[in-house]
Design an enzyme around this catalytic site. Structure first.
Site, mmCIF file in Angstrom:
data_model
loop_
_atom_site.group_PDB
_atom_site.id
_atom_site.type_symbol
_atom_site.label_atom_id
_atom_site.label_comp_id
_atom_site.label_asym_id
_atom_site.label_seq_id
_atom_site.Cartn_x
_atom_site.Cartn_y
_atom_site.Cartn_z
ATOM 1 N N HIS A 171 -20.938 -20.254 24.327
ATOM 2 C CA HIS A 171 -22.145 -21.350 23.460
ATOM 3 C C HIS A 171 -22.561 -20.004 23.429
ATOM 4 C CE1 HIS A 171 -21.129 -25.184 22.509
ATOM 5 N NE2 HIS A 171 -21.704 -25.417 23.668
ATOM 6 N N CYS A 245 -19.477 -18.273 17.947
ATOM 7 C CA CYS A 245 -19.347 -18.605 16.737
ATOM 8 C C CYS A 245 -20.469 -17.825 16.348
ATOM 9 C CB CYS A 245 -20.504 -19.744 16.951
ATOM 10 S SG CYS A 245 -19.534 -21.180 17.478
ATOM 11 N N ARG A 254 -16.572 -16.855 13.779
ATOM 12 C CA ARG A 254 -15.980 -16.254 15.478
ATOM 13 C C ARG A 254 -16.521 -14.862 15.704
ATOM 14 N NH1 ARG A 254 -16.190 -20.936 15.210
ATOM 15 N NH2 ARG A 254 -15.399 -22.550 15.530
#
Length: 267
Positions: A171, A245, A254
């Site tokens: 993340h 991300c 990405r």
């Protein structure tokens, strides 16, 4: 003058005024609920996931009989960050094959990490430039891996020390956000992957600032973007890939960082 014991009559609100008052109360209530959700998503999930990930790192170190490293705390990065939506899913579509397109040298093959159990933390990723030490688990499931502040290993890609591409997802925002600042990595920076059997050092070599979520080529055995054909490699080797991300607080694209295996030290 009002007579003693007689209360003045309350003014009667018109239907329009009552409607406006009710709407204002509802808006304030909704705002408070949204504020609590933002606080939970941007602060509480980070706090809980980071604490859990740090505990897992210490647990692995104890299990391997390695003394705990002192003075290495995840970097806060400094500066303020904009409010916004949470990072959704940092994984890239597709697994890009099984990894390993040519045999590894004997010294590397004998010390290569074994295949771990599903969702199990089995390695520690360290990025000195970012002050990061995070557990690596098998799989890129959000509820079982990524949302715990772990870095996830893409199924079907190579394991540390093996020929091919050791591909990872993490993340960028919320849930520990281990890959929040990987955009700051530069060519020549080092990454280490510690396992029970060895420590592998990779050197950052290339990056791709933006590609599509479904660009599975970036995690292929020979990583090369299918969206930006000039980005990536042409020859088999020993690669590491970090994906997350971008832009921050979105999951529209990405961000990719690549490195090459530069050394291996058995335990």
């Amino acid at each position: 003058m009002v007579a003693h014991g007689h209360r003045p009559a309350r003014p009667v609100r018109s239907p329009g005024v009552r409607l406006l008052w009710t709407g204002a109360e509802a808006a304030v209530t909704l705002g408070l609920v949204l504020l609590l959700l933002v606080v939970h998503q941007l602060w509480w999930t980070n706090r809980e996931a980071k604490a859990g990930a740090e505990r897992q790192v210490r647990s692995l170190e104890r299990e391997w009989g390695q003394p705990q490293t002192q003075g290495e705390e995840p970097s806060s990065g400094g500066g303020s960050t904009p409010a916004g939506g949470a990072d959704d899913d940092p994984a890239v579509g597709g697994t890009g094959g099984t990894g390993g397109t040519r045999a590894a040298p004997q010294s590397r093959r004998t010390a290569a990490a074994p295949r771990p159990n599903w969702d199990q933390a089995y390695a520690i990723l360290s990025i000195p430039r970012l002050g990061l030490r995070a557990p690596v688990a098998q799989g890129v499931s959000k509820p079982n891996v990524l949302n715990h502040g772990y870095v996830g290993h893409y199924p079907g890609t190579a394991q540390p020390g093996r020929a091919g591409n050791f591909a990872l997802a993490g993340h960028r925002n919320t849930h520990g956000e281990p890959f929040r600042y990987i955009n700051r990595l530069r060519r020549g920076d080092t990454l280490t992957v510690e396992t029970r059997s060895a420590t592998y050092t990779y050197t950052v070599d290339r990056s791709l600032a933006q590609t599509a979520p479904g660009d599975g080529g970036v995690i292929g055995p020979v990583p090369r973007s299918r969206v930006v054909p000039s980005a990536g490699y042409d020859e088999p080797g020993y690669y590491i890939t970090l994906t997350t991300c971008t832009p921050e607080y979105t999951s529209k694209y990405r961000l990719v960082v690549w490195g090459k295996l530069s050394s291996m030290r058995p335990r």
